[in-house]
Write a protein that holds these residues in place. Sequence first.
Motif, PDB file in Angstrom:
ATOM      1  N   ASP A   1       0.812  -1.214   0.000  1.00 32.37           N
ATOM      2  CA  ASP A   1       0.000   0.000   0.000  1.00 32.37           C
ATOM      3  C   ASP A   1       0.846   1.264   0.000  1.00 32.37           C
TER       4      ASP A   1
ATOM      5  N   HIS B   1       3.462   4.084  -1.784  1.00 32.06           N
ATOM      6  CA  HIS B   1       3.714   4.693  -3.077  1.00 32.06           C
ATOM      7  C   HIS B   1       5.055   5.419  -3.051  1.00 32.06           C
TER       8      HIS B   1
ATOM      9  N   ALA C   1      -5.354  -2.616 -11.743  1.00 37.08           N
ATOM     10  CA  ALA C   1      -5.332  -1.347 -11.006  1.00 37.08           C
ATOM     11  C   ALA C   1      -3.900  -0.853 -10.842  1.00 37.08           C
ATOM     12  N   TYR C   2      -2.979  -1.775 -10.553  1.00 36.37           N
ATOM     13  CA  TYR C   2      -1.573  -1.403 -10.425  1.00 36.37           C
ATOM     14  C   TYR C   2      -1.054  -0.846 -11.746  1.00 36.37           C
TER      15      TYR C   2
ATOM     16  N   ALA D   1      -2.669   0.492 -14.216  1.00 42.50           N
ATOM     17  CA  ALA D   1      -3.284   1.790 -14.521  1.00 42.50           C
ATOM     18  C   ALA D   1      -2.622   2.914 -13.725  1.00 42.50           C
ATOM     19  N   ARG D   2      -2.298   2.617 -12.461  1.00 38.02           N
ATOM     20  CA  ARG D   2      -1.633   3.636 -11.628  1.00 38.02           C
ATOM     21  C   ARG D   2      -0.217   3.920 -12.137  1.00 38.02           C
ATOM     22  N   VAL D   3       0.504   2.872 -12.531  1.00 37.78           N
ATOM     23  CA  VAL D   3       1.845   3.080 -13.069  1.00 37.78           C
ATOM     24  C   VAL D   3       1.781   3.918 -14.350  1.00 37.78           C
TER      25      VAL D   3
ATOM     26  N   ARG E   1      -0.409   6.069 -15.173  1.00 35.98           N
ATOM     27  CA  ARG E   1      -0.792   7.440 -14.841  1.00 35.98           C
ATOM     28  C   ARG E   1       0.337   8.215 -14.163  1.00 35.98           C
ATOM     29  N   ASP E   2       1.020   7.568 -13.198  1.00 36.02           N
ATOM     30  CA  ASP E   2       1.952   8.299 -12.337  1.00 36.02           C
ATOM     31  C   ASP E   2       3.420   8.117 -12.710  1.00 36.02           C
TER      32      ASP E   2
END
Length: 786
Positions: free
Chosen positions: A271, A273, A486-487, A489-491, A493-494
Motif C-alpha cells: 500500500d 507509493h 489497477a496497479y 493503470a496507476r503506473v 498514470r503516475d
Amino acid sequence: MTPHAPTATYRLQLQPGLGFAAAAAAVPYLASLGVSHLHLSPVLEAVPGSTHGYDVVDCTRVRDELGGEDGLRALAAKAREHGLGLVVDIVPNHMAASVRHNRPLYEVLRDGPSSPYARWFDIDWEAQGGRVLLPVLGGPVGDELAALEVEGDVLRYYDHVFPLREGTRTLPLPRLLDAQWYRLAWWRLARTELNYRRFFTISDLIGVRMEDPEVFEETHATILRLLREGVVDGLRIDHPDGLADPGGYLQRLSDATGGRWTVVEKILEDDEHLPAAWPVAGTTGYDALRHLDGLFTDPAGADELLGLFRRFTGVTADRGGEWAATARRAAHRVVTHELAAEVDRLTREAAALSAERPELRDHAPWALRTALRELLVRVPVYRPYVAGGVDPETVLTASDAADAKAAFTVAEEARAVDTVRNLALGRLGDSPRHTAFRARFAQAASALRAKSVEDTAFYRYTPLLSALEVGGSPQRPAVTAEAFHAYCARVQRDWPYTSTVLSTHDTKRSADVRAGIAALSQCPAQWEALLALVTEQTARGGAASAPDPQLAWAAWQTVAGLGPADPERLQGALLKHAREAGLFTTWTEQDEAYESAVRDFVASGPCGPPGEEVLRFMADLAPHVRANVLGAALAHLTMPGVPDVYQGTEHSYRALVDPDNRTPARFEAAREPGTLSAEKEALTKTALHLRREHPEWFGGASTYEPLPAEGPAGQHCVAYARSGHVVVAVTRLSLRLAEAGGWQETRLALPPGDWTELLDPGRQFSGHTRVAELFRQSPVALLVRA
C-alpha cells in the motif's frame, strides 16, 4: 517525455570475467533482441576481483578490471552504432572499507578528523575515544600482535595495509596501535562497537555523507562528465533509503543531469507509493515483480500450502508458522544483535537531545535503547517519507507507541517511548541535530527492515518460496487480475517510465524458477502426496535424512523450480538459506555438524533418487509451468513501464540466489527449436521490437485498458489493450483451468478492427473471439491492429 527514456533495457552484470570488451562483442546480439539500452552494473573502480561492483573504492575512475574509461567509451560507441544507449548503476550510499584500495579512507585513517576527506564518511568521532574502529582482526588484538608488522609508513596485517599517523612509526607496537586515528579490533566487535555507518550490517561497506554538497560534487564528477559527454544516458540509483536525505540527493542529481532518466532502488510495500516529489522516472521494478508473480499464484492453493507447511515442519508461529510473528521475532533479533552499534549511537543522540529540555531529562540509557528497539521493529515500511509515500505520522502511530510501552514494567520509564517517537517524528525541534537524528532513525529502520525481512524472515516463513522476493508479500502471495490491472493503470498514470523487472542480480530465485514453484499453488494436495513419498524414499533408501523439516521443505521446493542441478550448486544455496534463517546455524556461528548434515541430505535426497521423483512430478506440470513462464514474460514486456531484461532471461533461465545468479552471461540464440527456451526468446524479441518500433504505444502518452473475458473461464484470461493498437492476453492458473473443463465458450471482446497475432503469424482475429481459439497454439497472445 523523460529525457533519454529507454523503451527497454538489458542488464549486464559486469565483472572481471565479463568486462567492457565482452559486452561490446555481444552488442550485435543484444541489439537484435530489440532493447534500446544496455543497463550496466556499477562501472567505477571497485575492490579487485569484485563480481558485483557495489564495493566502490574510487569514484573518480572507471574500473580498470573492466577495461577502464577507454573500454567504456568503446562499448558506448559500439552500442551507439547499433542504436543502443547505456544506463549505469551508481552507488551513492557507501564505499568499500578496503583501506589499501580506498584512498580517501586511507587518508582519513592517517590524518584523522582534519583530513579533507573526513567529511566524506559517516563516522561518529565522539565514540571510541575519537578513533575509527576497524573490525578486521581474526581474533582479540592480543592474539594477533605477532601478525602485525610495521613496514615504512604503513602497518600490515596479512593482506591489510593501514597508514601510520605522522610521528608514530618508531613507537613500540602497543603504543603505536594506541596512537593511531583508528583502532584495530576483533571482527566480532563490529556488532556492538562499530562507530561508522555501514550498508545494512556489512562492515566492509562504509556509509558516505552524500548530504554534503562538496561530497556529492567530488563523488559524482566522473559520472556527470560521462553523462555530459554522451557516453552514458541514464542512471540506476542503488539503495537511496540509506542516505541521510534521499529527496535532497535526488533533486541535486536531477539538477546536475538535466533530468536524465533515473530510477531508484526503492522497495515499496503493497500500500506504499513512491514519494511523488522525487524527480525520478520511478523505481527499479520490484513492485512490478510482486504483481507479476502474484498474478500467477493461486490464492486458495497458497493457503493450503501454508497449512501443509505447518504440518510438515511442525513450526511454531514465531519460527515460521505465522508471518507477522516470524517477522517481528526476526526484527527483534536483528535490532538487538546485528544492529546493536547503530542502536547505541541513536541512544546516545537521543539522550543528548532530551537533555536539552528539562521536561525530557532523566531517561535512563537502557530505557531509551529499549524504546528505540521497540519503535524500530514496528516500522512497517523500509523508510517513511513525508513528501509522498508513507507519512511517518501514519507509521509510528499512537497505537505503536502503546504497544512499545508494553516492554516496560514501570509506567514512568515507559515515557522514553514518547520521547523517542517525538524525536523521530520531528516534533521536538528542527535544529540540525534534530534533523540528523530523524535521518539516522530512518536509516536504521531501513537496514533493520532489509535484514530482518529479506535476509531472515524470508528464510523462515517458507510455505511458497516463489513469494519470497524483495518487495514481496509472503502473507498475501496472490494478486487478483483486478489488482494487477489497477496497479498497471496507476503506473501508467503516475510513473509511465518506471523500470519493471522479473529477475535481477538480487532476486533469490530467477523468474523461471519462481514460475515452477508457483505452479505448486495449483496442486497442493498432489504436492503433499509427493512430499510423503520422497520423505519415505529418503528414509528407506538409506539416504541422509534432512537435519530439520524446514530445510527439507525448502529443498524440495527448490528442486521443483530449479530442475536438475549438481549437488554443489544446490548445497551452496541451501547452506545460505540455513545461515540466513539463523535457526540452527549462522554466518558467524556456523554449526559444522548441522551444515555437514545439510550437504549429505542434499546430495542423497534432492540430488539423488528421491529428487528424480520431484523432477518426474514437475515434468507432468510442464504445460502449466510454461503458461506461467510465458505469461509473466509477455506481461512484463508489455505492461506500463520500461522492462529491464536480466542477462540471459530471454531464454529459459534458472538461477538461485547470489552468487548463483551472477555468473558471467553467455550471449547466443536458443539452438533448439520447439523448446520453451526458443519460444521465450521469440516472444521476447517480438515484444521488444514492437516497443522499439512504436514507443508511442507504450510510453507516457499511451493508454492501458483492461479487457475482461466473458464466460465460464473468464477469470483465467488476463487481457489488456495498449493505446488501441496492441492487445495482450495471457493464461492465468492453467492447471485449475484444465481441472474445471478448459475454456469452453469463454470469449474475449477485442477492440474494433482486425487483429494480427504476432507470435503466430498469419492468424487474425476480430470481434468476440473464442479464447480457446486465441490460445490454440500458446498460452499467450500478442495482437496488433492490422
